[in-house]
Each structure stands twice: as structure tokens, then as C-alpha cells.
Write a protein that holds these residues in place. Sequence first.
Motif, PDB file in Angstrom:
ATOM      1  N   THR A  43       0.837  -1.200   0.000  1.00 56.77           N
ATOM      2  CA  THR A  43       0.000   0.000   0.000  1.00 56.77           C
ATOM      3  C   THR A  43       0.878   1.258   0.000  1.00 56.77           C
ATOM      4  OG1 THR A  43      -1.576  -1.223   1.354  1.00 56.77           O
ATOM      5  CG2 THR A  43      -1.958   1.118   1.158  1.00 56.77           C
ATOM      6  N   HIS A  44       1.908   1.242   0.831  1.00 57.62           N
ATOM      7  CA  HIS A  44       2.752   2.440   0.922  1.00 57.62           C
ATOM      8  C   HIS A  44       3.553   2.661  -0.357  1.00 57.62           C
ATOM      9  CE1 HIS A  44       2.637   3.116   5.538  1.00 57.62           C
ATOM     10  NE2 HIS A  44       1.455   2.866   5.036  1.00 57.62           N
ATOM     11  N   GLY A  47       1.207   3.863  -3.101  1.00 55.93           N
ATOM     12  CA  GLY A  47       0.743   5.230  -2.784  1.00 55.93           C
ATOM     13  C   GLY A  47       1.837   6.245  -3.062  1.00 55.93           C
ATOM     14  N   ASP A  48       3.066   5.909  -2.651  1.00 55.37           N
ATOM     15  CA  ASP A  48       4.198   6.817  -2.891  1.00 55.37           C
ATOM     16  C   ASP A  48       4.355   7.109  -4.386  1.00 55.37           C
ATOM     17  OD1 ASP A  48       4.922   7.072  -0.248  1.00 55.37           O
ATOM     18  OD2 ASP A  48       6.346   5.415  -0.285  1.00 55.37           O
ATOM     19  N   THR A  50       2.132   6.814  -6.723  1.00 56.16           N
ATOM     20  CA  THR A  50       0.992   7.553  -7.294  1.00 56.16           C
ATOM     21  C   THR A  50       1.220   9.055  -7.140  1.00 56.16           C
ATOM     22  OG1 THR A  50      -0.449   5.742  -6.584  1.00 56.16           O
ATOM     23  CG2 THR A  50      -1.534   7.777  -7.261  1.00 56.16           C
ATOM     24  N   HIS A  90      -2.726   0.741  -6.043  1.00 54.45           N
ATOM     25  CA  HIS A  90      -2.864   1.163  -4.636  1.00 54.45           C
ATOM     26  C   HIS A  90      -4.293   0.867  -4.139  1.00 54.45           C
ATOM     27  CE1 HIS A  90      -1.827   3.775  -1.286  1.00 54.45           C
ATOM     28  NE2 HIS A  90      -2.777   4.643  -1.560  1.00 54.45           N
ATOM     29  N   PHE A  91      -5.249   1.249  -4.966  1.00 49.73           N
ATOM     30  CA  PHE A  91      -6.670   1.070  -4.631  1.00 49.73           C
ATOM     31  C   PHE A  91      -7.015  -0.425  -4.588  1.00 49.73           C
ATOM     32  CE2 PHE A  91     -11.210   1.342  -6.291  1.00 49.73           C
ATOM     33  CZ  PHE A  91     -11.727   1.734  -5.070  1.00 49.73           C
ATOM     34  N   TRP A  94      -5.889  -2.064  -1.485  1.00 54.26           N
ATOM     35  CA  TRP A  94      -6.807  -1.751  -0.377  1.00 54.26           C
ATOM     36  C   TRP A  94      -8.064  -2.612  -0.459  1.00 54.26           C
ATOM     37  CZ3 TRP A  94     -11.643   0.959  -0.471  1.00 54.26           C
ATOM     38  CH2 TRP A  94     -12.102   1.349   0.808  1.00 54.26           C
ATOM     39  N   GLY A 119      -8.494  10.157  -0.424  1.00 54.20           N
ATOM     40  CA  GLY A 119      -7.844   9.277  -1.403  1.00 54.20           C
ATOM     41  C   GLY A 119      -8.805   8.898  -2.514  1.00 54.20           C
ATOM     42  N   MET A 120     -10.038   8.551  -2.133  1.00 55.99           N
ATOM     43  CA  MET A 120     -11.048   8.182  -3.139  1.00 55.99           C
ATOM     44  C   MET A 120     -11.299   9.355  -4.080  1.00 55.99           C
ATOM     45  SD  MET A 120     -12.143   5.092  -3.034  1.00 55.99           S
ATOM     46  CE  MET A 120     -13.543   5.225  -4.081  1.00 55.99           C
ATOM     47  N   GLY A 122      -9.226  11.708  -4.876  1.00 53.32           N
ATOM     48  CA  GLY A 122      -8.084  11.836  -5.776  1.00 53.32           C
ATOM     49  C   GLY A 122      -8.153  10.845  -6.926  1.00 53.32           C
ATOM     50  N   MET A 126      -8.926  11.373 -11.090  1.00 56.15           N
ATOM     51  CA  MET A 126      -7.966  10.942 -12.107  1.00 56.15           C
ATOM     52  C   MET A 126      -8.631  10.124 -13.211  1.00 56.15           C
ATOM     53  SD  MET A 126      -4.394   9.358 -10.907  1.00 56.15           S
ATOM     54  CE  MET A 126      -4.446   9.381  -9.161  1.00 56.15           C
ATOM     55  N   GLY A 160      -4.623  13.961  -3.124  1.00 50.15           N
ATOM     56  CA  GLY A 160      -3.589  12.982  -2.762  1.00 50.15           C
ATOM     57  C   GLY A 160      -2.715  13.490  -1.620  1.00 50.15           C
ATOM     58  N   HIS A 163      -4.791  13.514   1.564  1.00 51.81           N
ATOM     59  CA  HIS A 163      -4.917  12.101   1.968  1.00 51.81           C
ATOM     60  C   HIS A 163      -3.662  11.676   2.749  1.00 51.81           C
ATOM     61  CE1 HIS A 163      -5.327   7.736   1.218  1.00 51.81           C
ATOM     62  NE2 HIS A 163      -4.191   7.735   0.541  1.00 51.81           N
ATOM     63  N   TYR A 164      -2.520  11.997   2.204  1.00 55.32           N
ATOM     64  CA  TYR A 164      -1.254  11.609   2.830  1.00 55.32           C
ATOM     65  C   TYR A 164      -1.075  12.353   4.157  1.00 55.32           C
ATOM     66  CZ  TYR A 164       3.720  10.166   2.795  1.00 55.32           C
ATOM     67  OH  TYR A 164       4.937   9.622   3.086  1.00 55.32           O
ATOM     68  N   LEU A 167      -3.256  10.896   6.847  1.00 54.25           N
ATOM     69  CA  LEU A 167      -3.029   9.518   7.321  1.00 54.25           C
ATOM     70  C   LEU A 167      -1.782   9.392   8.188  1.00 54.25           C
ATOM     71  CD1 LEU A 167      -0.731   7.513   5.734  1.00 54.25           C
ATOM     72  CD2 LEU A 167      -2.270   7.938   3.863  1.00 54.25           C
TER      73      LEU A 167
HETATM   74  C1  HEM Z   1      -4.756  10.366  -5.734  1.00 58.14           C
HETATM   75  C2  HEM Z   1      -4.921   9.177  -5.157  1.00 58.14           C
HETATM   76  C3  HEM Z   1      -4.022   8.673  -4.051  1.00 58.14           C
HETATM   77  C4  HEM Z   1      -2.759   9.032  -3.706  1.00 58.14           C
HETATM   78  C5  HEM Z   1      -1.859  10.050  -4.402  1.00 58.14           C
HETATM   79  C6  HEM Z   1      -2.374   8.248  -2.561  1.00 58.14           C
HETATM   80  C7  HEM Z   1      -1.153   8.339  -1.922  1.00 58.14           C
HETATM   81  C8  HEM Z   1      -0.815   7.674  -0.752  1.00 58.14           C
HETATM   82  C9  HEM Z   1       0.422   7.828  -0.044  1.00 58.14           C
HETATM   83  C10 HEM Z   1       1.574   8.741  -0.485  1.00 58.14           C
HETATM   84  C11 HEM Z   1       0.387   7.014   1.036  1.00 58.14           C
HETATM   85  C12 HEM Z   1       1.445   6.857   2.127  1.00 58.14           C
HETATM   86  C13 HEM Z   1       2.613   6.050   1.672  1.00 58.14           C
HETATM   87  C14 HEM Z   1       3.706   5.993   2.718  1.00 58.14           C
HETATM   88  O1  HEM Z   1       3.451   6.221   3.908  1.00 58.14           O
HETATM   89  O2  HEM Z   1       4.844   5.688   2.321  1.00 58.14           O
HETATM   90  C15 HEM Z   1      -0.893   6.338   1.021  1.00 58.14           C
HETATM   91  C16 HEM Z   1      -1.309   5.425   1.967  1.00 58.14           C
HETATM   92  C17 HEM Z   1      -2.520   4.818   1.975  1.00 58.14           C
HETATM   93  N1  HEM Z   1      -3.531   4.993   1.045  1.00 58.14           N
HETATM   94 FE1  HEM Z   1      -3.465   6.204  -0.562  1.00 58.14          FE
HETATM   95  N2  HEM Z   1      -3.420   7.441  -2.209  1.00 58.14           N
HETATM   96  C18 HEM Z   1      -4.457   7.661  -3.086  1.00 58.14           C
HETATM   97  C19 HEM Z   1      -5.675   7.044  -3.121  1.00 58.14           C
HETATM   98  C20 HEM Z   1      -6.074   6.106  -2.211  1.00 58.14           C
HETATM   99  C21 HEM Z   1      -7.323   5.378  -2.251  1.00 58.14           C
HETATM  100  C22 HEM Z   1      -8.377   5.538  -3.336  1.00 58.14           C
HETATM  101  C23 HEM Z   1      -7.343   4.551  -1.188  1.00 58.14           C
HETATM  102  C24 HEM Z   1      -8.399   3.597  -0.742  1.00 58.14           C
HETATM  103  C25 HEM Z   1      -9.657   3.848  -0.885  1.00 58.14           C
HETATM  104  C26 HEM Z   1      -6.118   4.727  -0.446  1.00 58.14           C
HETATM  105  C27 HEM Z   1      -5.765   4.060   0.719  1.00 58.14           C
HETATM  106  C28 HEM Z   1      -4.585   4.183   1.408  1.00 58.14           C
HETATM  107  C29 HEM Z   1      -4.244   3.462   2.621  1.00 58.14           C
HETATM  108  C30 HEM Z   1      -5.131   2.463   3.360  1.00 58.14           C
HETATM  109  C31 HEM Z   1      -2.951   3.855   2.988  1.00 58.14           C
HETATM  110  C32 HEM Z   1      -2.136   3.356   4.177  1.00 58.14           C
HETATM  111  C33 HEM Z   1      -2.585   4.064   5.420  1.00 58.14           C
HETATM  112  C34 HEM Z   1      -1.815   3.659   6.677  1.00 58.14           C
HETATM  113  O3  HEM Z   1      -0.654   3.258   6.595  1.00 58.14           O
HETATM  114  O4  HEM Z   1      -2.381   3.790   7.751  1.00 58.14           O
HETATM  115  N3  HEM Z   1      -5.356   5.677  -1.109  1.00 58.14           N
HETATM  116  N4  HEM Z   1      -1.597   6.750  -0.076  1.00 58.14           N
END
Ligand code: HEM
Length: 215
Positions: A43-44, A47-48, A50, A90-91, A94, A119-120, A122, A126, A160, A163-164, A167
Motif C-alpha cells: 500500500t505504501h 501510494g508513494d 501515485t 494502490h486502490f 486496499w 484518497g477516493m 483523488g 484521475m 492525494g 490524503h497523505y 493519514l
Molecule cells: C490520488 C490518489 C491517491 C494518492 C496520491 C495516494 C497516496 C498515498 C500515499 C503517499 C500514502 C502513504 C505512503 C507511505 O506512507 O509511504 C498512502 C497510503 C494509503 N492509502 Fe493512498 N493514495 C491515493 C488514493 C487512495 C485510495 C483511493 C485509497 C483507498 C480507498 C487509499 C488508501 C490508502 C491506505 C489504506 C494507505 C495506508 C494508510 C496507513 O498506513 O495507515 N489511497 N496513499
Amino acid sequence: MKKFWLSRWTKVLLFSLCLIPFLNLLWRVYRNDLTANPIEFITHRTGDWTIRFLLITLAITPLRGILNQPQLIRFRRMLGLFAFFYGCLHFTTWIGLDKNFDTQEMWEDVIKRRFITAGMTGLLLMTPLAVTSTAGWVRRLGYRRWQMLHRLIYLSALAGVVHYYWLVKSDTRLPLMYGGILAALLLYRLATGLVSARKSVPARRPLRPPADARG
Ligand code: HEM
């Protein structure tokens, strides 16, 4: 330099480079080298990448101006599609690995956890950009409307970053750094937009779709 940017091989090279994070992830899955918490790791990582690809895509326009290399536009579409690709991975992580396809739990998460809502947002923003990234869609929508629609990428990147930021529990340095980069890119766009609006005689729109939408 111009010849280099216009070469077909530059695109192939960039495509291969963009695939490296994905191939690295596959390699780690194969080697069973995903740390003690594989779901969190995947996931991380995804996400990074993205958020990084979103920002790299947005940096193309300023870089064209600053480096005086207009040909860089050829790569914008591919980079944007890679942002979407990593966003989908990433999605999917999840949905499948974290939530086990439990729609009830997913829905509760989207409503109750504000970082998931962001996050959703974002990812949803897209989606139309990825769908309409082709030359056919530029023609169908008309260049101006297409261009307006594609400005949604700024909102997607903002969602995004939020979201970051939401979290992370304590160390907010990275999300703030991404937020700073996004703000700088947006300011650059606004400033150059204002300068060219002042200079311009009645605006002329290109008749052909932009080079990056032509593939
Ligand atoms: C533009 C869209 C998105 C971007 C740019 C994005 C980016 C990121 C980033 C940068 C992280 C943290 C990575 C790290 O700590 O190294 C992250 C974590 C996460 N993202 Fe996203 N994300 C996006 C969409 C979503 C969506 C749609 C979901 C789920 C519905 C989601 C669920 C999560 C979860 C569950 C985590 C981990 C949280 C945790 O560690 O507690 N993300 N995301």
C-alpha cells in the motif's frame, strides 16, 4: 537535444523506467521480501508512486518552459497514465488485500475515515483524465473543454496530498514537502498564465490536439 526528445526510443526508455517500481514490487513478491507487514508495504509503495507520478506529470509544463524543451510534452500523457496505473494498484491493494472485498467495510471506511475519503476523491478525479487522454477525446470534447477537464489533475494531486497528510500520525514532513511542490507548480502555472494573458492578442487555440494526446 531536440532529436533525442523526439526519438521513439526515448519513449520506450521512459516507459521502461516508469515500470521499474512495479517490477521491483513483483520481484519482492516473488522473493517473499515484503517486510513483516506485506499489505502495508505494498500500500505504501504504490501510494508513494501515485503521488510522485502525479507531481512529475504536473512538472512537465514548467520544465518545458524553464529548460526551453517544448518536446517534453510528448511524455506528459504517459506519465499521467502511470500515475493512474499506480493509483489503481494502490486502490486494488486496499480493496483486495486490506478489505478482502468486503463492500460493507469499504463503504464504512470511505465515510468514516477522512483520509480514505480524500484518497477516493483523488482517484475518482484521475479516472476521467485517464479515459479522455486520447486524441479521439480531444477532438470529441474540443481542445478548450478538454484542457479545462484536464486541469482536474491539480485537484487530484491536492486530494492525494491531503490524503497523505491526514493519514500520517506524527511526521508530516513528506506530505508537507509534496504539498510545497504542488503549490510551487500551481503558482508557476498561474504566473505564466497571467503573463501570457497580458501579452496575448485575441487568444488563438491550436487546431490540432496537443502532442501528448497524439500518443
Ligand atoms: C490520488 C490518489 C491517491 C494518492 C496520491 C495516494 C497516496 C498515498 C500515499 C503517499 C500514502 C502513504 C505512503 C507511505 O506512507 O509511504 C498512502 C497510503 C494509503 N492509502 Fe493512498 N493514495 C491515493 C488514493 C487512495 C485510495 C483511493 C485509497 C483507498 C480507498 C487509499 C488508501 C490508502 C491506505 C489504506 C494507505 C495506508 C494508510 C496507513 O498506513 O495507515 N489511497 N496513499
